[in-house]
Design an enzyme around this catalytic site. Sequence first.
Site, PDB file in Angstrom:
ATOM      1  N   TYR A  47       0.813  -1.219   0.000  1.00 22.43           N
ATOM      2  CA  TYR A  47       0.000   0.000   0.000  1.00 22.43           C
ATOM      3  C   TYR A  47       0.847   1.270   0.000  1.00 22.43           C
ATOM      4  O   TYR A  47       0.309   2.373  -0.174  1.00 22.43           O
ATOM      5  CB  TYR A  47      -0.945   0.041   1.213  1.00 22.43           C
ATOM      6  CG  TYR A  47      -1.921  -1.117   1.313  1.00 22.43           C
ATOM      7  CD1 TYR A  47      -2.125  -1.991   0.247  1.00 22.43           C
ATOM      8  CD2 TYR A  47      -2.643  -1.333   2.480  1.00 22.43           C
ATOM      9  CE1 TYR A  47      -3.004  -3.055   0.352  1.00 22.43           C
ATOM     10  CE2 TYR A  47      -3.535  -2.391   2.581  1.00 22.43           C
ATOM     11  CZ  TYR A  47      -3.706  -3.253   1.515  1.00 22.43           C
ATOM     12  OH  TYR A  47      -4.576  -4.303   1.622  1.00 22.43           O
ATOM     13  N   HIS A 105       0.393 -11.750   1.854  1.00 15.23           N
ATOM     14  CA  HIS A 105      -0.655 -10.958   1.195  1.00 15.23           C
ATOM     15  C   HIS A 105      -1.404 -11.770   0.132  1.00 15.23           C
ATOM     16  O   HIS A 105      -2.635 -11.734   0.058  1.00 15.23           O
ATOM     17  CB  HIS A 105      -0.016  -9.711   0.575  1.00 15.23           C
ATOM     18  CG  HIS A 105      -0.967  -8.594   0.338  1.00 15.23           C
ATOM     19  ND1 HIS A 105      -0.599  -7.279   0.397  1.00 15.23           N
ATOM     20  CD2 HIS A 105      -2.294  -8.584   0.026  1.00 15.23           C
ATOM     21  CE1 HIS A 105      -1.645  -6.518   0.144  1.00 15.23           C
ATOM     22  NE2 HIS A 105      -2.685  -7.286  -0.095  1.00 15.23           N
TER      23      HIS A 105
HETATM   24  N1  LIG Z   1      -5.747  -8.670   1.539  1.00 15.00           N
HETATM   25  C1  LIG Z   1      -6.045  -8.142   0.374  1.00 15.00           C
HETATM   26  O1  LIG Z   1      -5.665  -8.645  -0.702  1.00 15.00           O
HETATM   27  C2  LIG Z   1      -6.893  -6.914   0.327  1.00 15.00           C
HETATM   28  C3  LIG Z   1      -7.521  -6.530  -0.879  1.00 15.00           C
HETATM   29  C4  LIG Z   1      -8.327  -5.401  -0.875  1.00 15.00           C
HETATM   30  C5  LIG Z   1      -8.480  -4.676   0.294  1.00 15.00           C
HETATM   31  N2  LIG Z   1      -7.831  -5.041   1.457  1.00 15.00           N
HETATM   32  C6  LIG Z   1      -7.956  -4.266   2.712  1.00 15.00           C
HETATM   33  O2  LIG Z   1      -9.341  -4.079   3.001  1.00 15.00           O
HETATM   34  C7  LIG Z   1      -9.642  -2.704   3.088  1.00 15.00           C
HETATM   35  C8  LIG Z   1     -11.060  -2.408   2.640  1.00 15.00           C
HETATM   36  O3  LIG Z   1     -11.279  -2.856   1.336  1.00 15.00           O
HETATM   37  P1  LIG Z   1     -11.486  -1.864   0.101  1.00 15.00           P
HETATM   38  O4  LIG Z   1     -10.742  -0.624   0.360  1.00 15.00           O
HETATM   39  O5  LIG Z   1     -11.159  -2.662  -1.113  1.00 15.00           O
HETATM   40  O6  LIG Z   1     -13.058  -1.659   0.021  1.00 15.00           O
HETATM   41  P2  LIG Z   1     -14.248  -1.178   1.022  1.00 15.00           P
HETATM   42  O7  LIG Z   1     -13.743  -0.864   2.369  1.00 15.00           O
HETATM   43  O8  LIG Z   1     -15.352  -2.170   0.868  1.00 15.00           O
HETATM   44  O9  LIG Z   1     -14.759   0.114   0.284  1.00 15.00           O
HETATM   45  C9  LIG Z   1     -14.070   1.323   0.284  1.00 15.00           C
HETATM   46  C10 LIG Z   1     -14.899   2.308  -0.541  1.00 15.00           C
HETATM   47  O10 LIG Z   1     -16.188   2.414   0.034  1.00 15.00           O
HETATM   48  C11 LIG Z   1     -16.472   3.747   0.405  1.00 15.00           C
HETATM   49  N3  LIG Z   1     -17.105   3.710   1.735  1.00 15.00           N
HETATM   50  C12 LIG Z   1     -16.545   3.414   2.923  1.00 15.00           C
HETATM   51  N4  LIG Z   1     -17.442   3.484   3.922  1.00 15.00           N
HETATM   52  C13 LIG Z   1     -18.621   3.817   3.340  1.00 15.00           C
HETATM   53  C14 LIG Z   1     -19.924   4.058   3.834  1.00 15.00           C
HETATM   54  N5  LIG Z   1     -20.204   3.965   5.136  1.00 15.00           N
HETATM   55  N6  LIG Z   1     -20.901   4.392   2.947  1.00 15.00           N
HETATM   56  C15 LIG Z   1     -20.647   4.487   1.626  1.00 15.00           C
HETATM   57  N7  LIG Z   1     -19.416   4.296   1.093  1.00 15.00           N
HETATM   58  C16 LIG Z   1     -18.413   3.954   1.956  1.00 15.00           C
HETATM   59  C17 LIG Z   1     -15.158   4.488   0.409  1.00 15.00           C
HETATM   60  O11 LIG Z   1     -15.318   5.791  -0.106  1.00 15.00           O
HETATM   61  P3  LIG Z   1     -14.918   7.111   0.758  1.00 15.00           P
HETATM   62  O12 LIG Z   1     -13.441   7.057   0.983  1.00 15.00           O
HETATM   63  O13 LIG Z   1     -15.381   8.219  -0.140  1.00 15.00           O
HETATM   64  O14 LIG Z   1     -15.704   7.005   2.031  1.00 15.00           O
HETATM   65  C18 LIG Z   1     -14.306   3.675  -0.577  1.00 15.00           C
HETATM   66  O15 LIG Z   1     -14.489   4.158  -1.895  1.00 15.00           O
HETATM   67  C19 LIG Z   1      -8.552  -2.067   2.205  1.00 15.00           C
HETATM   68  O16 LIG Z   1      -8.453  -0.677   2.421  1.00 15.00           O
HETATM   69  C20 LIG Z   1      -7.357  -2.864   2.620  1.00 15.00           C
HETATM   70  O17 LIG Z   1      -6.874  -2.421   3.892  1.00 15.00           O
HETATM   71  C21 LIG Z   1      -7.069  -6.177   1.475  1.00 15.00           C
END
Ligand SMILES: NC(=O)c1ccc[n+]([C@@H]2O[C@H](COP(=O)([O-])OP(=O)(O)OC[C@H]3O[C@@H](n4cnc5c(N)ncnc54)[C@H](OP(=O)(O)O)[C@@H]3O)[C@@H](O)[C@H]2O)c1
Length: 272
Positions: A47, A105
């Site tokens: 990241y 990861h």
């Molecule tokens: N292990 C892996 O391979 C892997 C892969 C992907 C992700 N991850 C981890 O998981 C975390 C979360 O996954 P993600 O970032 O892919 O997706 P997520 O948390 O499902 O979604 C993030 C998106 O949703 C929006 N959001 C957040 N809270 C909200 C709410 N209450 N209402 C409406 N929209 C909302 C955010 O926009 P705003 O910023 O505008 O609020 C952002 O665009 C990552 O940041 C990372 O730390 C791990």
Amino acid sequence: MQLVEANGAKIPAIGLGTWELRGRGCARVVEQALRLGYRHIDTAEMYDNERDVGEGLRASRIARDQVFITTKVWQTHLSPPEFERATKESLARLRLSEVDLLLIHWPNPQVPLAETIGALCKMKKAGFARHVGVSNFTVPLLREAVKLATEPLVTNQIEWHPYLDQSKVREACARNGMGLVAYSPVAKGKVKSDAVLSRIGRSYRKSPAQICLRWLVQQNVAAIPRTSRIERLSENIDIFDFELAGEEMDQIFQLVSPRGRMTDFGFAPKWD
Ligand SMILES: NC(=O)c1ccc[n+]([C@@H]2O[C@H](COP(=O)([O-])OP(=O)(O)OC[C@H]3O[C@@H](n4cnc5c(N)ncnc54)[C@H](OP(=O)(O)O)[C@@H]3O)[C@@H](O)[C@H]2O)c1
């Protein structure tokens, strides 16, 4: 904060995801999240924000032992010498002597799993990680990893939200005492316009995202929603004052879709 207990680890049920947050903005969001009551932050070597996460942690003035920090070693660093180097570099960027959870990861078929799991366990024995685990592991890979590990694997961090069926991986984790950490738990924001989640939310005065996160934590799963907006930080953690009824849980399970995966990583293993 509810905790997910898994093979000796106590993982706060809501954590802050930090993918795509960088620089001062990332440090500010991490600091603010900790001030609002978050006690779990998810980062990764890939990241490119571990320095910022460490800064946010220090700026919050929350005691180090009160916060659960996860980082992950990237796919190209899974040979034992690379794994050790990557772990030490992550710790140096975070300015921490150990993380609470160190994860592989993504699996990498080019490197024998025995070697990577050996390196992962070595990092725990060396005191660089309190707990170790994996991410994006399929059921067969998980089975192999558990057999090879000399330290308990506490979690498999996988994509999970109502549009994806993860029952097989869930069962495999449960059989091995492992907890699940759900990434992309609000389906990258898609849940905010979901009619079923909105309808259920109305009776609790909760948003669709809150209903979705509640559905996950009510299954004893940890979730790591990411947001760059301060008001959503509060929203995403304000889910511990109500309980979904069994039939509401079932209605959310019915949202599953065969094309529910949010991110198609070109290098992903074949999911079963
Ligand atoms: N292990 C892996 O391979 C892997 C892969 C992907 C992700 N991850 C981890 O998981 C975390 C979360 O996954 P993600 O970032 O892919 O997706 P997520 O948390 O499902 O979604 C993030 C998106 O949703 C929006 N959001 C957040 N809270 C909200 C709410 N209450 N209402 C409406 N929209 C909302 C955010 O926009 P705003 O910023 O505008 O609020 C952002 O665009 C990552 O940041 C990372 O730390 C791990």
